[in-house]
Write a protein that holds these residues in place. Sequence first.
Motif, mmCIF file in Angstrom:
data_model
loop_
_atom_site.group_PDB
_atom_site.id
_atom_site.type_symbol
_atom_site.label_atom_id
_atom_site.label_comp_id
_atom_site.label_asym_id
_atom_site.label_seq_id
_atom_site.Cartn_x
_atom_site.Cartn_y
_atom_site.Cartn_z
ATOM 1 N N THR A 11 6.650 2.040 -13.835
ATOM 2 C CA THR A 11 7.773 1.811 -14.754
ATOM 3 C C THR A 11 8.251 0.366 -14.708
ATOM 4 O OG1 THR A 11 9.485 2.355 -13.150
ATOM 5 C CG2 THR A 11 8.592 4.183 -14.460
ATOM 6 N N LYS A 12 7.948 -0.324 -13.631
ATOM 7 C CA LYS A 12 8.353 -1.718 -13.394
ATOM 8 C C LYS A 12 9.874 -1.894 -13.404
ATOM 9 C CE LYS A 12 4.108 -3.972 -14.674
ATOM 10 N NZ LYS A 12 3.491 -4.071 -13.400
ATOM 11 N N ASN A 13 10.602 -0.826 -13.069
ATOM 12 C CA ASN A 13 12.059 -0.890 -12.962
ATOM 13 C C ASN A 13 12.397 -1.221 -11.510
ATOM 14 O OD1 ASN A 13 14.811 -0.372 -12.653
ATOM 15 N ND2 ASN A 13 14.795 1.242 -14.207
ATOM 16 N N LYS A 14 12.670 -2.492 -11.243
ATOM 17 C CA LYS A 14 12.876 -2.964 -9.879
ATOM 18 C C LYS A 14 14.008 -2.225 -9.169
ATOM 19 C CE LYS A 14 13.681 -7.035 -7.101
ATOM 20 N NZ LYS A 14 13.910 -8.450 -7.020
ATOM 21 N N GLY A 15 15.106 -1.972 -9.870
ATOM 22 C CA GLY A 15 16.252 -1.299 -9.256
ATOM 23 C C GLY A 15 15.910 0.090 -8.758
ATOM 24 N N GLN A 16 15.226 0.870 -9.587
ATOM 25 C CA GLN A 16 14.856 2.230 -9.180
ATOM 26 C C GLN A 16 13.845 2.206 -8.039
ATOM 27 O OE1 GLN A 16 13.490 4.169 -12.767
ATOM 28 N NE2 GLN A 16 15.392 5.374 -12.860
ATOM 29 N N ILE A 17 12.885 1.311 -8.128
ATOM 30 C CA ILE A 17 11.870 1.217 -7.075
ATOM 31 C C ILE A 17 12.544 0.859 -5.742
ATOM 32 C CG2 ILE A 17 9.808 0.004 -6.271
ATOM 33 C CD1 ILE A 17 9.122 -0.486 -9.254
ATOM 34 N N GLN A 56 10.299 -8.737 -1.835
ATOM 35 C CA GLN A 56 9.239 -9.617 -2.332
ATOM 36 C C GLN A 56 8.088 -8.802 -2.927
ATOM 37 O OE1 GLN A 56 9.232 -13.026 -2.541
ATOM 38 N NE2 GLN A 56 7.383 -12.673 -3.722
ATOM 39 N N VAL A 57 7.677 -7.746 -2.249
ATOM 40 C CA VAL A 57 6.581 -6.895 -2.737
ATOM 41 C C VAL A 57 6.957 -6.230 -4.056
ATOM 42 C CG1 VAL A 57 5.250 -4.816 -2.249
ATOM 43 C CG2 VAL A 57 5.576 -6.496 -0.452
ATOM 44 N N VAL A 58 8.179 -5.684 -4.124
ATOM 45 C CA VAL A 58 8.620 -5.015 -5.351
ATOM 46 C C VAL A 58 8.718 -6.020 -6.500
ATOM 47 C CG1 VAL A 58 10.547 -3.780 -6.443
ATOM 48 C CG2 VAL A 58 9.772 -3.136 -4.157
ATOM 49 N N THR A 59 9.214 -7.224 -6.212
ATOM 50 C CA THR A 59 9.295 -8.264 -7.227
ATOM 51 C C THR A 59 7.893 -8.593 -7.767
ATOM 52 O OG1 THR A 59 11.263 -9.192 -6.187
ATOM 53 C CG2 THR A 59 10.081 -10.613 -7.731
ATOM 54 N N ALA A 108 0.836 -1.204 0.000
ATOM 55 C CA ALA A 108 0.000 0.000 0.000
ATOM 56 C C ALA A 108 0.872 1.257 0.000
ATOM 57 C CB ALA A 108 -0.931 -0.007 1.210
ATOM 58 N N PHE A 109 1.942 1.250 0.771
ATOM 59 C CA PHE A 109 2.853 2.395 0.842
ATOM 60 C C PHE A 109 3.482 2.671 -0.521
ATOM 61 C CE2 PHE A 109 7.113 4.165 1.413
ATOM 62 C CZ PHE A 109 6.848 5.266 2.199
ATOM 63 N N ILE A 110 3.958 1.611 -1.171
ATOM 64 C CA ILE A 110 4.598 1.768 -2.479
ATOM 65 C C ILE A 110 3.601 2.283 -3.509
ATOM 66 C CG2 ILE A 110 5.686 0.541 -4.409
ATOM 67 C CD1 ILE A 110 6.969 -1.323 -2.289
ATOM 68 N N LEU A 111 2.414 1.699 -3.520
ATOM 69 C CA LEU A 111 1.421 2.103 -4.515
ATOM 70 C C LEU A 111 0.909 3.517 -4.271
ATOM 71 C CD1 LEU A 111 -0.582 -1.215 -4.970
ATOM 72 C CD2 LEU A 111 1.091 -0.192 -6.529
ATOM 73 N N GLU A 112 0.907 3.944 -3.021
ATOM 74 C CA GLU A 112 0.446 5.286 -2.696
ATOM 75 C C GLU A 112 1.524 6.334 -2.984
ATOM 76 O OE1 GLU A 112 -0.191 7.726 1.368
ATOM 77 O OE2 GLU A 112 -1.265 5.819 1.257
ATOM 78 N N LYS A 113 2.721 6.092 -2.485
ATOM 79 C CA LYS A 113 3.769 7.109 -2.550
ATOM 80 C C LYS A 113 4.623 7.040 -3.818
ATOM 81 C CE LYS A 113 6.636 9.635 0.527
ATOM 82 N NZ LYS A 113 7.164 9.826 1.820
ATOM 83 N N PHE A 114 4.747 5.850 -4.376
ATOM 84 C CA PHE A 114 5.605 5.673 -5.548
ATOM 85 C C PHE A 114 4.836 5.059 -6.718
ATOM 86 C CE2 PHE A 114 8.454 5.331 -1.845
ATOM 87 C CZ PHE A 114 9.318 6.378 -2.129
ATOM 88 N N ALA A 115 3.591 5.462 -6.905
ATOM 89 C CA ALA A 115 2.750 4.880 -7.954
ATOM 90 C C ALA A 115 3.363 5.077 -9.336
ATOM 91 C CB ALA A 115 1.353 5.479 -7.898
ATOM 92 N N ASP A 116 3.876 6.276 -9.599
ATOM 93 C CA ASP A 116 4.464 6.544 -10.915
ATOM 94 C C ASP A 116 5.722 5.706 -11.137
ATOM 95 O OD1 ASP A 116 5.548 8.045 -8.812
ATOM 96 O OD2 ASP A 116 6.388 9.540 -10.181
ATOM 97 N N LEU A 117 6.519 5.522 -10.093
ATOM 98 C CA LEU A 117 7.726 4.716 -10.194
ATOM 99 C C LEU A 117 7.380 3.232 -10.337
ATOM 100 C CD1 LEU A 117 10.766 5.219 -10.185
ATOM 101 C CD2 LEU A 117 10.757 4.863 -7.734
ATOM 102 N N ALA A 118 6.347 2.794 -9.609
ATOM 103 C CA ALA A 118 5.927 1.395 -9.691
ATOM 104 C C ALA A 118 5.415 1.064 -11.085
ATOM 105 C CB ALA A 118 4.850 1.107 -8.642
#
Length: 145
Positions: free
Chosen positions: A113-119, A138-141, A101-111
């Motif tokens: 891109t599906k660039n695991k390294g940047q995320i 695991q969540v980012v993967t 939820a944190f990633i999708l809320e705060k880093f939605a635009d970055l998520a």
Amino acid sequence: MEFQTLQKDMIAAMKAKDKTRKDAISALVSAAKKTAIDEGVRDNITEEIVNRVILKELKTVKEQIDSCPPERTELRAEYQARYDILQEYAPKMMSEEEVKAFILEKFADLAATKNKGQIMKQVMGELKGKADGRVINQVVTDLCK
């Protein structure tokens, strides 16, 4: 965890003559003091420093438990008791759902891109000490699939 709370608990363990508990808390107190001195804030030991020290000590004791030979049951029991005591003071870690939820809320635009390294680079900086690195990975993967 407040530094003063650790000190009070150490004194209480001393009065109760609970050597295992006193030793575990004493290690936390001295590690927190050393870290504060290293960072140049000798008189102002923040909660963030204490939490970082607790997590580091937990990791160390967990490695001791894992590397302890099975035939050394008394040593393994001592490490486990220390681990249990440290676990009481550890900050609550975010769950997998909370991290997602944190990633999708705060880093939605970055998520997106599906660039695991940047995320991972962005998220690890934000969630350091708040969530386990394996859970974040695991969540980012899962998000990058």
